[in-house]
Write a protein that holds these residues in place. Sequence first.
Motif, short mmCIF file in Angstrom:
data_model
loop_
_atom_site.label_atom_id
_atom_site.label_comp_id
_atom_site.label_asym_id
_atom_site.label_seq_id
_atom_site.Cartn_x
_atom_site.Cartn_y
_atom_site.Cartn_z
N LEU A 131 0.74 -1.31 -0.01
CA LEU A 131 0.45 -0.12 -0.16
C LEU A 131 1.15 1.10 -0.22
O LEU A 131 0.39 2.51 -1.10
N GLY A 132 2.20 0.64 0.66
CA GLY A 132 3.43 2.77 0.49
C GLY A 132 3.49 2.85 -0.63
O GLY A 132 3.31 3.78 -1.38
N PHE A 133 3.84 1.54 -1.64
CA PHE A 133 3.87 1.97 -3.00
C PHE A 133 3.49 2.67 -3.77
O PHE A 133 3.87 2.88 -4.63
N LEU A 134 1.90 2.02 -2.87
CA LEU A 134 1.14 2.07 -4.32
C LEU A 134 0.53 3.97 -4.22
O LEU A 134 0.54 4.47 -5.27
N ALA A 135 0.51 4.06 -2.85
CA ALA A 135 0.67 5.44 -2.35
C ALA A 135 1.54 6.42 -2.48
O ALA A 135 1.23 7.86 -3.85
N PHE A 136 2.42 5.86 -2.84
CA PHE A 136 4.15 6.80 -3.64
C PHE A 136 3.84 6.82 -4.90
O PHE A 136 4.51 7.89 -5.27
N ALA A 137 2.98 6.17 -5.05
CA ALA A 137 2.93 5.91 -7.14
C ALA A 137 2.18 7.18 -7.40
O ALA A 137 2.39 7.98 -8.43
N VAL A 138 1.11 7.34 -6.51
CA VAL A 138 -0.41 7.85 -6.71
C VAL A 138 0.70 9.46 -6.77
O VAL A 138 0.25 10.81 -7.41
N ALA A 139 0.96 10.22 -5.37
CA ALA A 139 1.08 10.82 -4.90
C ALA A 139 2.80 11.03 -5.79
O ALA A 139 2.84 12.62 -6.48
#
Length: 77
Positions: A29-37
């Motif tokens: 989930l951290g990676f997905l949030a990183f990608a969106v940001a």
Amino acid sequence: MAGGIGVPLCVQCGTTSNPCRCKVVGPTLGFLAFAVAAIFEWPVGALVYCFKHAKGRRIMAHPVTVVYPKVTNAIPI
């Protein structure tokens, strides 16, 4: 022929935040949030960098230094 988009899966082993000593949900989930940001902040940071170098670098570094660690550490599994 089977094709499709795979879901990114991140694994962090050696942690002390749970008995299994491995985390899967938090880093993923951290990676997905990183990608969106990053999709939003990197173009803005590049534009700001043209005028204010230090501020532009801070904006472009925000997904790595703030978003990913906060989401990853918030979920212990």
